[in-house]
Design an enzyme around this catalytic site. Structure first.
Site, PDB file in Angstrom:
ATOM      1  N   ASP A 242       0.327   3.866   2.827  1.00 27.26           N
ATOM      2  CA  ASP A 242       0.835   3.395   4.130  1.00 27.26           C
ATOM      3  C   ASP A 242       2.359   3.465   4.183  1.00 27.26           C
ATOM      4  O   ASP A 242       2.942   3.812   5.210  1.00 27.26           O
ATOM      5  CB  ASP A 242       0.386   1.947   4.381  1.00 27.26           C
ATOM      6  CG  ASP A 242      -1.075   1.869   4.796  1.00 27.26           C
ATOM      7  OD1 ASP A 242      -1.641   2.910   5.174  1.00 27.26           O
ATOM      8  OD2 ASP A 242      -1.643   0.757   4.739  1.00 27.26           O
TER       9      ASP A 242
ATOM     10  N   ASP B  30       0.855  -1.199   0.000  1.00 29.64           N
ATOM     11  CA  ASP B  30       0.000   0.000   0.000  1.00 29.64           C
ATOM     12  C   ASP B  30       0.883   1.239   0.000  1.00 29.64           C
ATOM     13  O   ASP B  30       1.566   1.534   0.985  1.00 29.64           O
ATOM     14  CB  ASP B  30      -0.910  -0.022   1.237  1.00 29.64           C
ATOM     15  CG  ASP B  30      -1.924   1.109   1.201  1.00 29.64           C
ATOM     16  OD1 ASP B  30      -1.505   2.293   1.092  1.00 29.64           O
ATOM     17  OD2 ASP B  30      -3.124   0.840   1.273  1.00 29.64           O
TER      18      ASP B  30
HETATM   19  C1  PRP Z   1      -4.354   3.812  -3.982  1.00 31.33           C
HETATM   20  C2  PRP Z   1      -3.441   4.508  -4.968  1.00 31.33           C
HETATM   21  C3  PRP Z   1      -4.394   4.873  -6.074  1.00 31.33           C
HETATM   22  C4  PRP Z   1      -5.352   3.723  -6.069  1.00 31.33           C
HETATM   23  C5  PRP Z   1      -5.009   2.800  -7.194  1.00 31.33           C
HETATM   24  O1  PRP Z   1      -5.049   4.730  -3.221  1.00 31.33           O
HETATM   25  O2  PRP Z   1      -2.746   5.598  -4.436  1.00 31.33           O
HETATM   26  O3  PRP Z   1      -5.058   6.105  -5.865  1.00 31.33           O
HETATM   27  O4  PRP Z   1      -5.199   3.046  -4.824  1.00 31.33           O
HETATM   28  O5  PRP Z   1      -5.937   1.781  -7.308  1.00 31.33           O
HETATM   29  P1  PRP Z   1      -6.956   1.677  -8.529  1.00 31.33           P
HETATM   30  O6  PRP Z   1      -6.155   1.843  -9.764  1.00 31.33           O
HETATM   31  O7  PRP Z   1      -7.536   0.280  -8.390  1.00 31.33           O
HETATM   32  O8  PRP Z   1      -7.995   2.745  -8.363  1.00 31.33           O
HETATM   33  P2  PRP Z   1      -6.006   4.333  -1.989  1.00 31.33           P
HETATM   34  O9  PRP Z   1      -7.443   4.424  -2.415  1.00 31.33           O
HETATM   35  O10 PRP Z   1      -5.531   3.041  -1.383  1.00 31.33           O
HETATM   36  O11 PRP Z   1      -5.863   5.534  -0.987  1.00 31.33           O
HETATM   37  P3  PRP Z   1      -4.616   6.181  -0.217  1.00 31.33           P
HETATM   38  O12 PRP Z   1      -3.812   6.894  -1.256  1.00 31.33           O
HETATM   39  O13 PRP Z   1      -5.312   7.122   0.697  1.00 31.33           O
HETATM   40  O14 PRP Z   1      -3.844   5.125   0.512  1.00 31.33           O
HETATM   41  N1  URA Z   2      -3.062   0.821  -4.114  1.00 30.62           N
HETATM   42  C1  URA Z   2      -1.864   0.584  -3.521  1.00 30.62           C
HETATM   43  O1  URA Z   2      -1.391   1.401  -2.711  1.00 30.62           O
HETATM   44  N2  URA Z   2      -1.219  -0.543  -3.843  1.00 30.62           N
HETATM   45  C2  URA Z   2      -1.701  -1.432  -4.718  1.00 30.62           C
HETATM   46  O2  URA Z   2      -1.042  -2.454  -4.983  1.00 30.62           O
HETATM   47  C3  URA Z   2      -2.944  -1.167  -5.337  1.00 30.62           C
HETATM   48  C4  URA Z   2      -3.596  -0.019  -5.011  1.00 30.62           C
END
Ligand code: PRP
Ligand code: URA
Length: 206
Positions: free
Chosen positions: A200, A197
Site C-alpha cells: 500500500d 503495509d
Molecule cells: C506482504 C509482503 C510479503 C508478506 C509478508 O505481502 O510483501 O509478501 O506480506 O508476510 P508473511 O511473512 O507473513 O508471509 P501481501 O500478501 O500483503 O501482498 P502485497 O504485496 O500484494 O501487498
Molecule cells: N506485510 C506488510 O506489508 N507489512 C507487515 O507488517 C506484514 C506483512
C-alpha cells in the site's frame, strides 16, 4: 543465516521509510536506495571472471560478473525493489512470483508463477520488503527449489524475528539480508514497529 545491515546510511533511510508521514514518492525512493545497499552487502561473493581491459594509459586485468542471476520479486510489494536490483545487475533475468497473504490467517497462497526453470547453478535473488510470519518467503523458496534452483538469497527491508526463525528452520540454506530486525508481530501478523503495509505504501493504495 541472517545479516542485519547496521550502517548509519541504511538506518537513516529505514527511519524515514517507517514514518507514517512519508508519501509514496519518497517511500519508493527510499526503498530503491536501501535495496542498493542490500545488494551491495549480499552479493560480495558473486562469481567473477578475470578479463583484460585497455585503459587510455595501459593494458591491465579486471573482473566481470560471471554468475547467471535471476531476480525474483514477490508480488506485489517486491516490485518496489526491482528497479534498484536491475540498476546494479542490468543483465539479470527476472522471474515473478505472486503470493497473496490471507490477512486473517497470514497463510500465503501462490497465484502467479512466471519464473524460468533453472538450467544450471543460477543464483535466484528473492526480493520482498516484508518478512513477517515467513509464510510468503518460505513458499517462494519451495517454488524455486521445485523449479531447480539450488542457490537462493533473500533480500528484505524489514524482518520480524518470527519470520527469520521460520526461514532458518525450513530453509537453512537460504541466507537472509535485511535492513532492520524488528520486535515482533501484532495480533494481525503485522510487523511491530514495522512500516505498515509495504504494498500500500509503495503503490499509494492506503
Ligand atoms: C506482504 C509482503 C510479503 C508478506 C509478508 O505481502 O510483501 O509478501 O506480506 O508476510 P508473511 O511473512 O507473513 O508471509 P501481501 O500478501 O500483503 O501482498 P502485497 O504485496 O500484494 O501487498
Ligand atoms: N506485510 C506488510 O506489508 N507489512 C507487515 O507488517 C506484514 C506483512
Amino acid at each position: 543465516m541472517h545479516t542485519v545491515l547496521t550502517h548509519p546510511l541504511v538506518k537513516h533511510r529505514v527511519t524515514l521509510m517507517r514514518d507514517i508521514n512519508t508519501k509514496p514518492k519518497q517511500f519508493r525512493e527510499l526503498v530503491n536506495e536501501i535495496t542498493e545497499f542490500l545488494a551491495f552487502e549480499s552479493l560480495r561473493d558473486l562469481k567473477t571472471v578475470e578479463v583484460s581491459v585497455t585503459t587510455p594509459i595501459a593494458r591491465t586485468t579486471g573482473v566481470k560478473i560471471a554468475d547467471s542471476i535471476v531476480i525474483v520479486p514477490i508480488l506485489r510489494a517486491g516490485m518496489g525493489m526491482l528497479d534498484a536490483m536491475l540498476q546494479v545487475l542490468p543483465d539479470a533475468k527476472v522471474g515473478v512470483l505472486g503470493m497473496q497473504r490471507n490477512e486473517e490467517t497470514a497463510e500465503s497462497v501462490p497465484y502467479y508463477i512466471k519464473v524460468p526453470r533453472a538450467r544450471g547453478d543460477e543464483l535466484a535473488i528473492v526480493i520482498d520488503p516484508m518478512l513477517a510470519t515467513g509464510g510468503s518467503a518460505c513458499d517462494a523458496f519451495d517454488q524455486l527449489k521445485k523449479l531447480g534452483y539450488r542457490r537462493i538469497v533473500f533480500l528484505n527491508l524489514i524482518a520480524a524475528p518470527e519470520g527469520i526463525a521460520r526461514v532458518e528452520k525450513e530453509h537453512p540454506d537460504v541466507p537472509v539480508f535485511t535492513a532492520a530486525k524488528d520486535d515482533g508481530l501484532n495480533s494481525h501478523f503485522y510487523i511491530v514497529p514495522g512500516l505498515g503495509d509495504a504494498g500500500d505504501r509503495i503503490f499509494g493504495t492506503l
